[in-house]
Structures are given as structure tokens and as C-alpha cells.
Design a protein around this motif. Structure first.
Motif, mmCIF file in Angstrom:
data_model
loop_
_atom_site.group_PDB
_atom_site.id
_atom_site.type_symbol
_atom_site.label_atom_id
_atom_site.label_comp_id
_atom_site.label_asym_id
_atom_site.label_seq_id
_atom_site.Cartn_x
_atom_site.Cartn_y
_atom_site.Cartn_z
ATOM 1 N N THR A 1 -15.901 24.445 68.831
ATOM 2 C CA THR A 1 -15.395 23.257 69.788
ATOM 3 C C THR A 1 -15.911 22.043 69.578
ATOM 4 O O THR A 1 -17.026 21.928 69.024
ATOM 5 N N THR B 1 -16.417 18.733 71.806
ATOM 6 C CA THR B 1 -16.341 18.630 73.202
ATOM 7 C C THR B 1 -16.741 16.945 73.474
ATOM 8 O O THR B 1 -17.689 16.513 72.966
ATOM 9 N N GLN C 1 -6.095 13.995 66.688
ATOM 10 C CA GLN C 1 -5.667 15.467 66.337
ATOM 11 C C GLN C 1 -4.442 15.720 65.786
ATOM 12 O O GLN C 1 -4.551 16.784 65.288
ATOM 13 N N VAL D 1 -6.770 21.423 64.226
ATOM 14 C CA VAL D 1 -6.843 21.442 65.695
ATOM 15 C C VAL D 1 -6.027 22.732 66.354
ATOM 16 O O VAL D 1 -4.804 22.656 66.023
ATOM 17 N N SER E 1 -6.259 22.168 73.050
ATOM 18 C CA SER E 1 -7.355 21.237 73.569
ATOM 19 C C SER E 1 -7.113 21.457 74.872
ATOM 20 O O SER E 1 -6.182 21.920 75.551
ATOM 21 N N HIS F 1 -8.086 19.307 78.611
ATOM 22 C CA HIS F 1 -8.411 18.002 79.492
ATOM 23 C C HIS F 1 -9.005 18.525 80.902
ATOM 24 O O HIS F 1 -8.139 19.097 81.502
ATOM 25 N N GLU G 1 -12.842 16.403 77.573
ATOM 26 C CA GLU G 1 -12.004 17.204 76.739
ATOM 27 C C GLU G 1 -12.780 18.379 75.786
ATOM 28 O O GLU G 1 -13.539 17.827 75.039
ATOM 29 N N ILE H 1 -11.934 20.747 72.459
ATOM 30 C CA ILE H 1 -10.937 20.853 71.515
ATOM 31 C C ILE H 1 -11.225 22.138 70.671
ATOM 32 O O ILE H 1 -12.479 22.055 70.161
#
Length: 146
Positions: free
Chosen positions: A61, A63, A81, A88, A91, A93, A103, A105
């Protein structure tokens, strides 16, 4: 007798609140001074960074914490992204107080590429804090040829 490593003096500019938190951490952990605490943090990051600089496929991840009020920051993060759509996966949010966003991801790919993506995202102007966390356990293939 081993030769003592030389040290270099540097100067840093930090927000007052960050410096206060640093001083609290230095005291709580029992460091002799700020320099010792900062050196430990930097060394930890350098070790982690060196472990992520090869082509081992990993999942993890990224962050990010940022203010939504920054001009086109959300658009810039989204474009980065899209530029790495193969790495990726997803994600999330989360809207925080005072117009801030967290966020998270989900990424997978060669560690060196994931570090590159994280660095691009984290260094965008307006991102207040960011981190990359990786594991060698990966997702199964999402699409398989029949």
C-alpha cells in the motif's frame, strides 16, 4: 581500534508542531538528543529503501495524507496513478477533518517500480505525509489467459 566515522552538520527547517512532536519522541524513547533520534529515523528509512530497490515482485500500500484545498493536487495524484495502471490495483479515499484526505492505494509489481510510484506521489506539493508498505506475498493473477 576501529576508526570513528566522521559526522556532518546539517540544518533543517520544520514546522513548530513537528519539532514539538520530535522533541516529545526524543524524550519518550530516551535519545540523548534530537540528532540521535533523527539519525535513527533516517537509518531505518535507508534500510527499508535499500530493501525495495530490486526487481522482486511485491504487493503493498501507498498511504497519503493531503489537503484537498491544494490546486489540482487530486488531479495530479490521479494522473500519476493512471500512468502506472499496471501496478495500481485500487485506491480508497477517506475524507478527514479540515478538508484533508487520506488515500490508500493498493499496488503490486517490481519493488523498484513501486518505490518510484510512491516517491512520485509522496513528493507532490501538498502531500503532507506518505508511506510505502510492502510484502513479498502477492495477489493471485487477476486475469488469466485460457
Amino acid at each position: 581500534m576501529p576508526k570513528k566515522e566522521t559526522t556532518e552538520r546539517i540544518s533543517m527547517t520544520l514546522p513548530k508542531s513537528t519539532l514539538q512532536q520530535l522533541d516529545k519522541m526524543v524524550e519518550t524513547r530516551g535519545y540523548a538528543n534530537r540528532s540521535q533520534g533523527i539519525t535513527e529515523i533516517i537509518n531505518r528509512e535507508l534500510v527499508q529503501h535499500s530493501q525495495q530497490m530490486d526487481d522482486t515482485v511485491m504487493a503493498g500500500t501507498i498511504t497519503l495524507f493531503y489537503a484537498q484545498t491544494r490546486n489540482n493536487l487530486a488531479g495530479r495524484l490521479a494522473q500519476i496513478q493512471r500512468d502506472y495502471v499496471a501496478e495500481v490495483i485500487s485506491s480508497l479515499h477517506v475524507q478527514l477533518e479540515n478538508n484533508h484526505t487520506m488515500e490508500v492505494i493498493l499496488v503490486q509489481g517490481p519493488a523498484v517500480k513501486l518505490r518510484q510510484i510512491a516517491d512520485e506521489l509522496i513528493t507532490c506539493k501538498g502531500v503532507k505525509n506518505g508511506s510505502l508498505n510492502l510484502t513479498t506475498t502477492i495477489l493471485p493473477p487477476l486475469h488469466q489467459k485460457k
